[in-house]
Enzyme design. Structure first.
Site, short mmCIF file in Angstrom:
data_model
loop_
_atom_site.label_atom_id
_atom_site.label_comp_id
_atom_site.label_asym_id
_atom_site.label_seq_id
_atom_site.Cartn_x
_atom_site.Cartn_y
_atom_site.Cartn_z
N GLY A 1 -3.90 -8.43 20.38
CA GLY A 1 -3.86 -9.89 20.19
C GLY A 1 -4.97 -10.35 19.26
O GLY A 1 -5.82 -9.56 18.82
N LYS B 1 -46.73 -31.23 22.73
CA LYS B 1 -45.44 -31.92 22.62
C LYS B 1 -45.36 -33.07 23.62
O LYS B 1 -45.69 -32.90 24.80
CB LYS B 1 -44.32 -30.91 22.88
N TYR C 1 -32.31 -31.82 29.05
CA TYR C 1 -30.86 -32.03 29.10
C TYR C 1 -30.20 -30.84 28.43
O TYR C 1 -30.89 -29.98 27.86
CB TYR C 1 -30.51 -33.33 28.35
N GLU D 1 -41.69 -23.51 16.84
CA GLU D 1 -42.05 -23.92 18.19
C GLU D 1 -42.10 -22.72 19.13
O GLU D 1 -41.18 -21.89 19.16
CB GLU D 1 -40.98 -24.91 18.70
N GLY E 1 -12.06 -3.45 24.06
CA GLY E 1 -10.66 -3.15 24.36
C GLY E 1 -9.77 -3.98 23.45
O GLY E 1 -9.83 -5.20 23.49
N CYS F 1 -40.45 -30.56 17.55
CA CYS F 1 -39.01 -30.67 17.83
C CYS F 1 -38.58 -32.05 18.35
O CYS F 1 -38.49 -32.99 17.58
CB CYS F 1 -38.61 -29.57 18.81
#
Lengths: 586, 586
Positions: free
Chosen positions: A338, A156, A162, A90, A334, A192
């Protein structure tokens, strides 16, 4: 360009000599197009049939002529391998999603030039996703191109508006079904969202389609490929016809297109499938044989990716293509010692190669030296350049500057944010000086509740884990460590999980992430989350934090969408609003 | 709430006693609603007619029940003043634009509760803008509410999905015209965009409308009020009927609703007009008199605002409402001694009052002391709290930290950015410690070409001049200084304009802003800008800079939209794309 030869035609050793070069178009209103064609009777005993090349490829947003040239190259290769039909995703000609590039005044002219390039291809029909611009407006379309002519086009009909999609901002709705006869078969076209609706496929069947070709630009979400497979099986079997489904591949800003192109037969069974996340030409053949439509079968199907594996892949591809296409040569992370930055580092190395990744530790007077050792160990394990840059004097300088104003005030969140912002300033200074893209490593849980410092740990051009909840961070780190004998992420970071969630809301990461996911990804309301079994006060606290921190997220860097609803285009809330969590009483 | 008594009824001394309490609804499909009403014959000799209260008010996004209570208060006041019809702006019940709040699952229930509140109002018809949610979807609607009942409703037919609008993300299209008879007149209903199309008003006329009521939430853009007036004049005169036009007022995130509600008579002449930017109840009466529709005339029209005055007002209101509604008590501005921050300070003082505005100068070793004196003088003139906080030691601390890594590298943009980011860190530290909202002062010209430092001068919660070109900064400063005898902005900042544009592209601010405006606001292409008389190399350089700095703008704070196309929702470009400025050659 990566084209793999996975030809699986029934008779693919020789390019077929008797390709039908006629296309017979049938459409409700495009009568002009219809008239330009000589009718070609359907050949029920066609020996040749369709030899389809499915171009699961990465087309660059904006590079209209470059994309056309890429199509020419792919089509020529496919034809030389015996294909008589090549299918592109598409809007491949412009890339997806092009956003407001669709409003540029020179777009129509560029598309015209691109078709001139496409017209150089001979002896293969091309189905080309492109923006169609004429006196009726702009359409999201697929063109039937053959031997230097546009034989027809389909617009289409169902335009998604949305989630991350804004297609009605740009496109007019198509009104008509388009079918064409070729190689003894009648081919119906869809794009689609058309396939997610019931009626377009049904109408094509009623109008005589033997097969449906659906071109797509369908972005990755967790578990989406299973949904697509279920959808294709349903549409194929309910209409009793095979469906050819092509998806694009590669990262574009915060979206990743994950490929997984497919051909399903008339019973809904998958006959061909392309791998996920890879540029790949998928070959299939479909022909009429004794009044039956026969679909060739792929000898070796790609191995299905598990949920964590596909998510890790999406994060790798999203980062890789953002860095590559934005023109950076390298990235800078950085390392805090952790887990978030450790996982981000491994994703960056997988995406770009160790030589393109630079790590820096920025310890302050409050940093536990063990975290620096962890960072160094991981950088060494991954062969990544590593620098330690203690920020004591930078922080002291700032405190000294603020002292006349801050004297007599107690320490609070301000001082924690200062430290974080000094690190942000350092990373940006290194980026400015040496040209690396700064990656941030904030996860979705932190961003959701606002446990992140604007201009501090949120500083950067791309947030690798932006859409990854903390519980998924553990899963992804575990997954990645299991791929190699020596773990690439220090195991103790995974095995000794942090005992507290961000801002000490809860002592249970899973519970927090579940509340967040219900609220953010699944749009549950306050009451529904409590009904799902969570404590009212905790839910209230968590949701209030999500609502209050919209202003931080608005200034956050982009990052790869992996969930149903990622922060940004997927979820559009006013910064200022007085919506109350609980439905108020009259 | 500010309600001014500008009643201009022909007989407004006494509340009318003989209000017709019957509403007769006519709509194509809403037959159920039609059936619930007793037909009321059109009274051609009605003495009373419509006594309309036009509620140009600020309704808070999200506060559904609060907005309903506000409507009750306004309606009661209007009724007591003799009105028999009150008209609220588009979506007033939820506020505009509500964005994804429209997707919250409890919205339908909240709207239901809000109507319960509205039903307490007696003896006046209310036209209420609200989101209508039923089994057919969500609609952008206006309800006819009378004496505890919803007598009918109209669904907006034309849903804008361009510019800042995303209405097709949320709403279904209405399919039907709605008219109702009341007080001897047939009233046709429209919502905002419906009026910009030709056919809805025409159809209402054909179906027997005597007047049209159009409810709106139309955001400010320069010169938009003239456009609205021209549109109303055209629609009224081409259909030979009066139009009542209500607009909301106040700031919501980056939009400002500027009021200017109007009533035009059947010739298109403005009979009533509310002031701009102010909450105001506008009263008008319309009645049938000898088969002619008579519109009352306002005695004193509001003074029209000039282009610069209305822009200044929009900036004041946008900032005021963002600060107020986001719950901050005060704001903090870093004064550089330049014109942008000086103008921002005067806007902030006009928006919030001097006691809510704090200014700080953050001089470094490179700062000319005159700029600090200028900042101090302006702060004193405006009675604003002012602090000087030299940042020498903070900058030294950062250089000291970076020294081992930066040694042997020549100074470049990095050092300039460090200084800017230290200022950003200082402002945010003060904000964290004392709770003020940081205002940034980057103008549209700088943001367009990227002459702004992420996390530095771009740091802040609201960018006062985000959509204001540099040339407009001069105009606005001049305008504001002319309002008082003693200038509030140091005159020499205006009279000795900076000789160089950002990044030294040009020596002419007007030329640069004209190129930018053609490209950004008017969507001109590269070729068209050159044809408009600009040098090719300069245009290329400017447009390239605009394209390359999308990533900075994506992380910028919000700011009030004043132009046709403000950065953010108005202009949506991919961060990464390979669109070339010039149309490529084949």
């Amino acid at each position: 360009m990566s084209i793999q030869n996975e030809s699986s035609y029934n008779n693919d050793s020789q390019p077929s000599e008797n390709l039908s070069t006629d296309v017979n178009l049938s459409t409700d209103v495009e009568k002009k197009a219809k008239k330009t064609e000589l009718p070609q009777p359907k050949n029920e005993n066609s020996e040749s049939g369709l030899k389809i090349a499915i171009a699961q490829e990465n087309f660059m947003v904006g590079d209209v002529l470059g994309n056309a040239r890429k199509m020419v190259e792919l089509a020529t290769t496919a034809r030389d391998k015996g294909a008589n039909l090549i299918i592109f995703p598409e809007l491949a000609l412009l890339g997806y999603p092009p956003e407001d590039l669709l409003l540029r005044p020179s777009l129509a002219n560029r598309v015209k030039l691109a078709f001139e390039i496409l017209y150089s291809v001979k002896d293969i029909v091309m189905l080309v996703g492109y923006p169609h611009i004429d006196q009726h407006g702009t359409f999201n379309s697929v063109a039937i191109v053959h031997n230097g002519q546009k034989k027809g086009f389909y617009h289409k009909q169902h335009l998604p508006n949305y989630g991350v999609f804004d297609e009605r901002r740009y496109f007019n709705k198509g009104q008509n079904q388009v079918l064409f006869d070729y190689q003894g078969l009648t081919i119906g076209l869809l794009i689609c969202e058309d396939l997610w609706q019931e009626s377009p496929a049904k109408t094509l069947k009623q109008k005589g389609a033997d097969i449906i070709v659906c071109i797509n630009a369908s972005p990755f979400e967790q578990h989406k490929q299973e949904e697509r497979k279920a959808l294709l099986a349903k549409r194929a079997s309910e209409n009793n016809l095979p469906i050819v489904y092509v998806n694009s591949v590669g990262g574009q800003d915060d979206l990743v297109f994950d490929g997984g192109s497919m051909v399903v037969d008339a019973t809904g069974k998958i006959a061909h499938e392309a791998p996920r996340f890879l540029s790949q030409m998928l070959y299939a053949s479909i022909r009429l044989d004794d009044k039956q439509i026969k679909v060739s079968e792929q000898k070796k199907m790609p191995i299905a990716l598990g949920a964590t594996a596909e998510t890790y892949q999406a994060l790798v591809v999203g980062l890789r293509d953002y860095v590559k296409h934005s023109g950076f040569n390298s990235v800078l992370i950085g390392l805090s010692g952790g887990l978030d930055s450790a996982l981000s580092l491994s994703i960056a190395v997988d995406a770009l190669g160790a030589d393109k990744v630079y790590a820096v530790a920025l310890p302050s007077q409050h940093t536990n030296p063990i975290t620096v050792q962890d960072a160094q160990a991981q950088a060494q394990r991954l062969n990544v350049s590593f620098t330690v840059c203690p920020i004591h004097s930078a922080i002291d300088g700032i405190y000294h500057t603020l002292e006349p104003i801050f004297s007599h005030t107690p320490a609070d969140i301000t001082e924690i944010n200062i430290e974080s912002r000094v690190r942000g300033t350092m990373l940006m200074a290194l980026s400015n000086k040496f040209g690396q893209l700064v990656l941030s490593a904030g996860n979705k849980t932190e961003l959701a509740v606002g446990d992140a410092t604007l201009y501090g740990d949120m500083a950067g051009g791309f947030d690798v884990l932006k859409d990854v909840y903390k519980t998924q961070v553990y899963e992804l780190a575990n997954y990645r460590n299991r791929l190699e004998e020596t773990p690439v992420i220090p195991e103790h970071l995974i095995n000794r999980p942090e005992t507290n969630t961000p801002l000490h809301i809860l002592d249970d990461h899973e519970k927090l992430d579940k509340i967040l996911s219900l609220y953010i990804d699944e749009d549950f309301g306050f009451d529904a989350i409590i009904e799902a079994g969570f404590d009212k006060d905790i839910v209230k606290r968590v949701l209030t934090m999500v609502d209050r921190n919209e202003y931080k997220r608005r200034q956050a860097p982009i990052g790869t969408k992996i969930s149903q609803k990622a922060f940004a285009k997927d979820r559009r809330y006013p910064l200022v609003n007085h919506w109350s969590l609980e439905t108020p009483k009259i």
